[in-house]
Design a protein around this motif. Structure first.
Motif: not given
Length: 707
Positions: A459-478, A525-534
């Protein structure tokens, strides 16, 4: 009659007055902005005085705070006399929050050297601006407030608890919006976590007091067991022990009269006079009990700090793994109102003894029975979870609901990596392998295999995957997919053709100066997205050249973001092994303090220094030992105005020395020892792009505190 606004006491004695004598009759008016003005009746209608020039604890839209202007909090929610907190725009242009008694700052905009005014404009934005009007620091804003300014009243208050709150109130009733004041911003978000200077006490609460955040998101100050308030009317004030403390002058030192009261998720900052490593909870307790100077010990697995009176900056934080051991007297008569004291006769003592013995026998029986039940339950769960799991099948093309990623089987990834043959990189918690997917395109991907020591439940791993997979930014690896099968935890990422920044930064064929600048901006830009736009804020926790990957066009992509959340607390502590090298790890990791997004800002600052200087953060083979630690050497060169030493033989950087200096100043702001002085990644990004002026940074190592 003299055209002044006068306040008198009940005896008619003047105690306050505003307005100018001899300026002629004046009238007062309350403007729609909330500004009360005294104006002459002359043709020019000159303003003699206005309330906006002398704020108390509140500012309103249209109001400006100039240098040396301050807000002063009230004493309490019912007493409006001056309290213990002030907001001040200093002479150097830095806006700070600080406590009056301790004269210690606990929050800052870090705009020293360039800040000119604090503006609260009609659109609901509160910000520090330079003299030329450039926005330096955005303090508070809301898209909602900005789009509905005509429908909302607004105010911002430095409240009695030291928190600066931005409020709005609807002007008209509408569906879904209550007719009441509600908060847009709290600054700081959690004042209990604010870090004081070394030896300074009483930031959020008084001495010997504990600060905790209530469900209403407001800090509360409470006295620990065996302590009461010095002044019952001062809820934020000091606490005092209601039992005789241990006397070191007494030869016996009364050791047997004391016991330890355990307080989980509790810590006090400052006041420690001794510490040691590699201890256990029991040894930490006993060490404090046997030491007459010790009033309390703070334990963090493997670390023990002993503290004497008074206890400074106490806090309770559910996310903190520390445990406090408070030393109090055993005698119930000295514990205070939380316990009841009774007088016993010898007969009643014998009866009480027999009663205690009976209670002990019953308790042991219950304990043994409960233990047997728990063991049987654990055995059942083991059979159910692990034996039954062998027959569980995972669809190799299962898709996680709501996100466009695949769920791979372990066999599929084992085949794609050719038995995990080609290693692309290794880290403390994982190994990355090159893989070719068995699909129509034969896509090349990178498969990150997490070590067993960091795997968690499904459950913990699945929740973490859901969180990471919903990030979408050109300076974050997909993230393309994952595997969560049995004990196997793997993540599948897009493959970066040019590898990591570390591969191109520290070698002879280094990146050009212009490309390094662009990599810095991309990473910010990538870090700004993680901190403020997710939707959910993500702290990367491991920014370094190895985790910045470059695609075929050399665009920077941050990798491994969010993976720190997959680690247990004991694995996270392994970062303290780099202590003393000033690597990429922020100092607060070593001081047992709350980890915030500012740890990423620190790591980015070190990365930025490496980018502009083209050398590692720590280097042993140097001619001068002062150059071993890049952060310290860079700050020395900046102070001495010897930037050419940092640029070395990079002709392109030397030709662009003005920009080189600006990036160096940004890096120094990022690596401030005090997290409150570090800018947000949004401001870092704006400074790198040239949209925001970079002010002169202070010495990052001048501020030092300890737990």
């Amino acid at each position: 009659m003299d055209g002044r606004l006068v306040l008198t006491d009940p005896n008619g004695q003047e105690i306050w007055a505003r307005g100018e004598l001899g300026a002629g009759p004046a009238y007062g008016a309350m403007l729609d902005t909330g500004n009360f003005v005294l104006t002459t009746t002359s043709i020019s209608s000159a303003t003699q005085w206005q309330s906006f020039d002398e704020p108390t604890d509140t500012i309103l839209p249209g109001q400006v705070l100039n240098r040396r202007t301050r807000l002063v909090s009230s004493f309490s929610d019912t007493n409006v006399s001056s309290g213990r907190f002030e907001l001040l725009l200093q002479d150097d242009g830095n806006m700070v929050f600080y406590t009056v008694e301790a004269n210690a700052s606990y929050w800052s905009t870090a705009t020293g050297g360039s800040g000119y005014q604090v503006m609260f404009n009609q659109s609901g934005f509160i910000f520090v601006q330079a003299k030329n009007g450039t926005l330096l620091y955005l303090i508070s804003s809301s898209n909602e407030a900005n789009s509905t300014t005509s429908q909302l009243y607004q105010r911002a208050i430095l409240e009695y608890d030291g928190v600066f709150r931005h409020y709005v109130y609807p002007k008209k009733s509408s569906s879904g919006r209550p007719m009441e004041w509600f908060t847009l911003y709290d600054i700081p978000d959690n004042i209990c976590l604010s870090q004081p200077q070394q030896g300074i006490g009483g930031i959020a609460c008084g001495l010997n007091s504990l600060c905790s955040m209530g469900t209403d998101r407001r800090p509360r100050c409470e006295c620990p067991l065996g302590y009461i308030l010095n002044d019952p009317n001062d809820k934020l004030g000091n606490c005092k022990a209601i039992f005789p403390v241990q006397d070191c002058k007494d030869e016996s030192q009364d050791v047997e009269a004391f016991t330890i009261h355990e307080m989980p998720n509790t810590n006090w900052f400052g006041g420690d006079y001794a510490s040691y490593l590699d201890g256990t909870e029991d040894s930490c307790k006993q060490n404090c009990l046997s030491d007459c100077y010790c009033a309390l010990a703070v334990y963090y697995p493997g670390f023990c700090w002993k503290k004497r009176y008074p206890l400074l900056n106490g806090r309770v934080d559910p996310t903190d793994s520390t445990k406090a051991f408070l030393k109090i007297r055993k005698d119930n008569s000295t514990v205070g109102p939380r316990t009841t004291t009774t007088t016993t006769t010898p007969q009643s003592q014998d009866g009480e003894k027999r009663k205690n013995q009976s209670s002990l026998i019953i308790s042991l029986s219950v304990l043994v029975g409960s233990s047997i039940f728990i063991l049987m339950l654990l055995a059942f769960l083991y059979v159910f979870k692990f034996k039954g799991k062998k027959t569980k099948k995972i669809s190799p093309h299962q898709v996680v609901p709501g996100v466009n990623i695949r769920c791979f089987s372990y066999n599929e990834l084992e085949e794609a990596t050719n038995g995990f043959e080609e290693v692309l990189g290794t880290g403390a918690f994982s190994t990355v392998y090159k893989a070719v997917l068995n699909d129509e395109n034969g896509k090349i991907v990178a498969v990150k295999k997490l070590h067993k020591t960091v795997t968690e439940g499904e459950e913990g791993f699945q929740a973490e995957v859901n969180s990471i997979s919903r990030t979408n930014h050109k300076n974050l690896i997909q993230l393309l997919g994952f595997c969560n099968e049995g004990q196997h935890r793997l993540l599948v990422y897009e493959h970066m053709k040019n590898g990591s920044l570390a591969d191109l930064l520290f070698k002879d064929s280094r990146l050009s100066w212009s490309k390094r600048v662009q990599v810095a901006i991309d990473t910010a830009k990538g870090l700004c997205y993680l901190h403020e736009e997710c939707r959910a804020q993500i702290i990367h926790c491991d920014i370094k050249p190895q985790n910045v990957l470059l695609d075929e066009s050399l665009t920077a992509n941050i990798a491994d973001f969010g993976i720190a959340k997959l680690l247990g607390k004991d694995q996270t502590r392994t970062t303290t092994k780099v202590r003393g090298t000033r690597g990429y790890v922020a100092p607060e990791w070593f001081r047992n303090t709350a980890i915030t997004i500012k740890v990423d800002v620190y790591s980015f600052g070190i990365l930025l220094l490496e980018l502009i200087c083209c050398r590692k953060s720590y280097k042993q083979d140097v001619a001068n030992e002062n150059e071993m630690i890049l952060a310290e050497w860079a700050c020395d060169c900046y102070r001495r105005n010897e930037l050419h030493l940092l640029a070395g033989d990079d002709e392109e950087a030397i030709e662009d020395i003005m920009r080189f200096e600006k990036l160096l100043m940004v890096a120094i702001w990022c690596i401030q020892e005090n997290p409150a002085l570090r800018p947000s990644m949004k401001n870092v990004m704006l400074m790198l792009e040239g949209s925001v002026e970079v002010s002169i940074p202070p010495d990052p190592f001048s501020f030092f505190y300890s737990v």
